[in-house]
Design an enzyme around this catalytic site. Structure first.
Site, PDB file in Angstrom:
ATOM      1  N   ARG A  57      52.415 -70.077  -7.729  1.00  0.00           N
ATOM      2  CA  ARG A  57      51.613 -68.942  -7.238  1.00  0.00           C
ATOM      3  C   ARG A  57      52.177 -67.595  -7.627  1.00  0.00           C
ATOM      4  NH1 ARG A  57      50.606 -73.068  -4.257  1.00  0.00           N
ATOM      5  NH2 ARG A  57      52.822 -73.309  -4.505  1.00  0.00           N
ATOM      6  N   THR A  58      53.471 -67.410  -7.454  1.00  0.00           N
ATOM      7  CA  THR A  58      54.021 -66.066  -7.664  1.00  0.00           C
ATOM      8  C   THR A  58      53.836 -65.655  -9.124  1.00  0.00           C
ATOM      9  OG1 THR A  58      55.593 -66.434  -5.891  1.00  0.00           O
ATOM     10  CG2 THR A  58      56.054 -64.601  -7.363  1.00  0.00           C
ATOM     11  N   LYS A  86      71.921 -70.941 -23.428  1.00  0.00           N
ATOM     12  CA  LYS A  86      73.013 -70.827 -24.406  1.00  0.00           C
ATOM     13  C   LYS A  86      74.175 -70.015 -23.852  1.00  0.00           C
ATOM     14  CE  LYS A  86      69.693 -70.567 -28.231  1.00  0.00           C
ATOM     15  NZ  LYS A  86      69.194 -69.641 -29.257  1.00  0.00           N
ATOM     16  N   ARG A 107      62.496 -63.653 -11.003  1.00  0.00           N
ATOM     17  CA  ARG A 107      62.856 -64.668  -9.986  1.00  0.00           C
ATOM     18  C   ARG A 107      64.103 -65.384 -10.468  1.00  0.00           C
ATOM     19  NH1 ARG A 107      59.119 -69.032  -6.972  1.00  0.00           N
ATOM     20  NH2 ARG A 107      58.639 -67.107  -5.859  1.00  0.00           N
ATOM     21  N   HIS A 135      61.995 -61.600  -0.743  1.00  0.00           N
ATOM     22  CA  HIS A 135      60.790 -61.875  -1.541  1.00  0.00           C
ATOM     23  C   HIS A 135      59.733 -60.841  -1.102  1.00  0.00           C
ATOM     24  CE1 HIS A 135      57.861 -63.876  -3.898  1.00  0.00           C
ATOM     25  NE2 HIS A 135      57.959 -65.114  -3.440  1.00  0.00           N
TER      26      HIS A 135
HETATM   27  C1  NCD Z   1      58.156 -69.298  -1.650  1.00  0.00           C
HETATM   28  C2  NCD Z   1      59.405 -68.939  -2.429  1.00  0.00           C
HETATM   29  O1  NCD Z   1      59.481 -69.173  -3.640  1.00  0.00           O
HETATM   30  O2  NCD Z   1      60.290 -68.375  -1.795  1.00  0.00           O
HETATM   31  N1  NCD Z   1      57.048 -69.581  -2.461  1.00  0.00           N
HETATM   32  C3  NCD Z   1      56.282 -68.567  -2.944  1.00  0.00           C
HETATM   33  O3  NCD Z   1      56.764 -67.632  -3.563  1.00  0.00           O
HETATM   34  N2  NCD Z   1      54.967 -68.609  -2.683  1.00  0.00           N
HETATM   35  C4  NCD Z   1      58.393 -70.309  -0.596  1.00  0.00           C
HETATM   36  C5  NCD Z   1      58.950 -71.649  -0.966  1.00  0.00           C
HETATM   37  O4  NCD Z   1      59.255 -71.942  -2.122  1.00  0.00           O
HETATM   38  O5  NCD Z   1      59.092 -72.452  -0.054  1.00  0.00           O
END
Ligand code: NCD
Length: 314
Positions: A57-58, A86, A107, A135
């Site tokens: 999703r993100t 590497k 991320r 987040h």
């Molecule tokens: C979350 C995350 O990556 O922190 N997911 C997200 O970004 N929608 C929650 C999770 O992974 O449980």
């Protein structure tokens, strides 16, 4: 103060008025996010997606947001095919992405990685999750979903359920809810309580933190039930994970005494914490929440990059 050219690393980087402005502009973005209308404020912009941890999703909602705004993406979606494999350092990777793009969405499994990237990068860095840290953009869409359902954020009674220790989404969300005067109820297995560093930030804000380990009791007076996945990948060893795995599950029985307007949120992915039967109830708001990721991220990207120059400090 303008958000233009700024980094978004922690939810604390945004003031309450800035969050309110972003939520208002996200509401206006909905028809554009649905593809019913078109705007192109990012027409000449490239946004780098640097994802060194799994994401559906993100990353895809960020990419969709960039495309809907007329911009372009370059993407590292699999660390195994990037030069990190590497032995390249994160700061070298960020240096390079700075010269290939106008903003970086990062991320990474290490807490603090996004702050480090922001120090290296001349371009705005957006933290899309740094280990068990923060987040912030997930928080914006969590708030957008609550605001859409209730028309307000203040005075809501919000239960944060599950992995409050390693769950970065709750670390950001708890702070933002405190800013808006929500009541917070913490419900987690004993080993997964909210860390002291996070509590220490909340208490001076005047928020009263309640704890309620009995799910039925926690749910009874709640407006929002925010469910999280146990973050298996952050446990130092499997045995510790197995002690808490499967320790809570929301099903229609748990929701039987809930307020009719209670909404159930989850950042997703779910891994058994919400029974599929809940999807058909009016409480289920997690798929709407996942959709709202697009207009919210559009609003943020437009605010950071939407005019000719996107360099910090200009
Ligand atoms: C979350 C995350 O990556 O922190 N997911 C997200 O970004 N929608 C929650 C999770 O992974 O449980």
């Amino acid at each position: 103060m303008s958000l233009h050219g700024r980094d978004v690393i922690s939810i604390r980087d945004l003031s309450r008025p800035e969050i309110e402005d972003l939520l208002a502009s996200a509401r206006r973005m909905i028809p554009y996010a649905e593809g019913k209308r078109a705007i192109h404020p990012l027409a000449d912009k490239i946004v780098a997606m640097a994802f060194f941890e799994p994401s559906t999703r993100t990353r895809l909602s960020f990419e969709s947001a960039v495309h809907r705004l007329g911009g372009h993406c370059i993407t590292i979606a699999d660390p195994l095919v990037s030069s990190l494999r590497k032995g390249e350092s994160l700061s070298d990777t960020i240096h390079m992405l700075t010269s290939y793009s106008d903003a970086i969405v990062l991320r990474h499994p290490n807490e603090g990685s996004a702050r480090l990237a922001a120090r290296v990068s001349e371009r705005p860095v957006i933290n899309a999750g740094d280990g068990a840290g923060q987040h912030p953009t997930q928080t914006l869409l969590d708030l957008a979903t609550m605001q859409e359902a209730f028309g307000t954020l203040s005075g809501l009674r919000v239960v944060l359920l599950g992995d409050l220790r390693y769950g970065r989404t709750v670390h950001s969300l708890a702070y933002a809810l405190a800013l808006f005067g929500a009541q917070l109820v913490l419900s987690s297995p004993a080993a997964l309580r909210l860390p002291d560093e996070v509590r220490d930030q909340l208490e001076p804000m005047g928020v009263k933190l309640e704890e309620e380990d009995q799910l039925h009791r926690a749910v009874r007076d709640a407006d929002v039930l925010y469910v999280t996945r146990i973050q298996k990948e952050r446990f130092p060893d499997e045995a510790e994970y197995l002690k808490v795995a499967g320790s809570y599950r929301i099903d229609n029985g748990v929701l039987a005494n809930a307020k009719p307007r209670l909404i159930v949120l989850h950042p997703l992915p779910r891994a058994g914490e919400i029974a599929p039967e809940v999807d058909a109830t009016p409480h289920a708001a997690y798929f709407r929440q996942a959709f709202l990721a697009v207009p919210v991220r559009m609003a943020l990207l437009e605010a950071l990059l939407g005019s000719p120059k996107a360099r910090k400090g200009e």
